[in-house]
Motif scaffolding. Structure first.
Motif, PDB file in Angstrom:
ATOM      1  N   ASP A  22     -10.543  -4.220  10.987  1.00 20.19           N
ATOM      2  CA  ASP A  22     -11.195  -4.016   9.692  1.00 20.19           C
ATOM      3  C   ASP A  22     -10.188  -3.575   8.627  1.00 20.19           C
ATOM      4  O   ASP A  22     -10.375  -2.565   7.934  1.00 20.19           O
ATOM      5  CB  ASP A  22     -12.319  -2.979   9.833  1.00 20.19           C
ATOM      6  N   ILE A  23      -9.112  -4.352   8.496  1.00 24.51           N
ATOM      7  CA  ILE A  23      -8.016  -4.010   7.587  1.00 24.51           C
ATOM      8  C   ILE A  23      -8.445  -4.206   6.132  1.00 24.51           C
ATOM      9  O   ILE A  23      -9.053  -5.211   5.782  1.00 24.51           O
ATOM     10  CB  ILE A  23      -6.773  -4.869   7.887  1.00 24.51           C
ATOM     11  N   ASP A  24      -8.099  -3.234   5.289  1.00 29.98           N
ATOM     12  CA  ASP A  24      -8.421  -3.292   3.861  1.00 29.98           C
ATOM     13  C   ASP A  24      -7.283  -3.870   3.026  1.00 29.98           C
ATOM     14  O   ASP A  24      -7.518  -4.411   1.939  1.00 29.98           O
ATOM     15  CB  ASP A  24      -8.718  -1.874   3.327  1.00 29.98           C
ATOM     16  N   PHE A  25      -6.054  -3.752   3.532  1.00 33.50           N
ATOM     17  CA  PHE A  25      -4.885  -4.016   2.682  1.00 33.50           C
ATOM     18  C   PHE A  25      -3.714  -4.394   3.574  1.00 33.50           C
ATOM     19  O   PHE A  25      -3.498  -3.784   4.621  1.00 33.50           O
ATOM     20  CB  PHE A  25      -4.549  -2.729   1.912  1.00 33.50           C
ATOM     21  N   LEU A  26      -2.958  -5.409   3.174  1.00 34.84           N
ATOM     22  CA  LEU A  26      -1.773  -5.838   3.917  1.00 34.84           C
ATOM     23  C   LEU A  26      -0.530  -5.583   3.076  1.00 34.84           C
ATOM     24  O   LEU A  26      -0.510  -5.900   1.883  1.00 34.84           O
ATOM     25  CB  LEU A  26      -1.879  -7.328   4.257  1.00 34.84           C
ATOM     26  N   ILE A  27       0.523  -5.043   3.694  1.00 32.98           N
ATOM     27  CA  ILE A  27       1.769  -4.741   2.990  1.00 32.98           C
ATOM     28  C   ILE A  27       2.928  -5.364   3.752  1.00 32.98           C
ATOM     29  O   ILE A  27       3.043  -5.205   4.969  1.00 32.98           O
ATOM     30  CB  ILE A  27       1.969  -3.216   2.852  1.00 32.98           C
ATOM     31  N   THR A  40       3.457  -7.196  -1.670  1.00 32.29           N
ATOM     32  CA  THR A  40       4.798  -7.543  -1.204  1.00 32.29           C
ATOM     33  C   THR A  40       5.816  -6.645  -1.895  1.00 32.29           C
ATOM     34  O   THR A  40       5.738  -6.423  -3.099  1.00 32.29           O
ATOM     35  CB  THR A  40       5.122  -9.024  -1.474  1.00 32.29           C
ATOM     36  N   VAL A  41       6.759  -6.133  -1.112  1.00 39.56           N
ATOM     37  CA  VAL A  41       7.758  -5.183  -1.621  1.00 39.56           C
ATOM     38  C   VAL A  41       9.136  -5.820  -1.527  1.00 39.56           C
ATOM     39  O   VAL A  41       9.600  -6.143  -0.431  1.00 39.56           O
ATOM     40  CB  VAL A  41       7.731  -3.872  -0.811  1.00 39.56           C
ATOM     41  N   PRO A  42       9.823  -6.019  -2.658  1.00 39.29           N
ATOM     42  CA  PRO A  42      11.135  -6.682  -2.630  1.00 39.29           C
ATOM     43  C   PRO A  42      12.226  -5.809  -2.026  1.00 39.29           C
ATOM     44  O   PRO A  42      12.159  -4.575  -2.075  1.00 39.29           O
ATOM     45  CB  PRO A  42      11.419  -6.970  -4.110  1.00 39.29           C
TER      46      PRO A  42
END
Length: 281
Positions: free
Chosen positions: A108-113, A145-147
């Protein structure tokens, strides 16, 4: 409690994504799922002419994955003392996009990083990016997404790039509103175009957006079209390290059809600040 999924390949880039997530949600109760997906490379498979050999390769990769994840968890337990945060590690065989999809449904993931590694020219065309593959595959939850090398310290501004081409559902905008509330950040809505005369539908959608942002500090800005959409946005954002760029993926399909610009791919590869890709329902 918020459930967040962070993918890792144990690189510096992946560590940076983890640290960024911990900082962004420092004041929020979160359960972080740390996922590593593994599968043999073509080079590994060259000598795997039997099921036994293939099994040995997967067993080796599995042991490495579990061992590295245990080290990540040990580091976080020792150095990250936030009582609001808890962690679970997940080691999965197979390609990353399938593993991510399965974890999202099961937990039940709310957010992907994810961390991103910039690429140029032929490398983009032929090798692609795990991040882009996941973005194309996972469309119903927000993806941040984190550069590489981005040092997140605070968030003062959420920049929302849009063309007002479709209606704005509350659920789609919720990630922007949430980040804005957590950090008391302003929201800037930016529109890239050759000319800025909106048609009736666009004006209607802009009015709906105003309504959705009631109570928030926000402003509208126009960005002149320079070379392409992604370059125009990148030049406007510059090195604003206290900002996050956000966009709804499907709204940029128009530009891909008209001028062949893969907007999502380019922004995922080249943005100097974190990018929040909003859900596509």
């Amino acid at each position: 409690m918020k459930n967040l999924l962070i993918t890792t390949d144990f690189s510096d880039n992946a560590w940076n994504a983890i640290f960024t997530a911990l900082k962004i949600y420092a004041e929020v109760e979160c359960h972080f799922y740390l996922l590593h997906a593994y599968e043999p490379t073509p080079l590994n498979l060259m000598g795997a002419k039997s099921q036994q050999r293939l099994g040995a390769i997967y067993d080796s990769l599995s042991k490495y994955s579990v061992q590295e994840l245990e080290e990540v968890l040990s580091y976080l337990k020792t150095n990250h003392k936030n009582p609001k945060h808890q962690f679970t590690t997940l080691s999965k065989p197979g390609n990353l996009e399938t593993a991510v999809e399965n974890v999202i449904h099961k937990n039940d993931i709310d957010f992907l990083i994810m961390g991103t590694q910039g690429a140029t020219g032929a490398k983009e065309v032929f090798l692609g990016s795990n991040t882009v593959k996941v973005l194309k595959h996972i469309k119903n939850i927000p993806v941040l997404t984190v550069p590489t090398g981005h040092n997140f310290q605070n968030l003062t501004q959420v920049i929302f790039a849009t063309d007002y081409s479709s209606a704005y559902k509350k659920s789609v905008l919720e990630p922007i509103l949430e980040l804005s509330k957590i950090w008391k950040a302003s929201i800037e809505i930016v529109h890239v175009a050759l000319e800025f005369n909106l048609n009736d539908n666009q004006e209607l959608h802009k009015d709906v957006l105003r309504e959705r942002l009631t109570g928030q500090k926000y402003k509208f800005s126009n960005i002149p079209f320079v070379i392409n959409i992604s370059t125009s946005i990148d030049e406007y954002v510059g090195n604003n390290t206290a900002a996050i760029l956000s966009l709804i993926r499907h709204q940029h399909s128009f530009w891909e059809k008209v001028i062949g610009e893969p907007v999502v791919n380019k922004i995922a590869f080249h943005s100097k600040i974190p990018v929040l890709f909003l859900p596509q329902y």
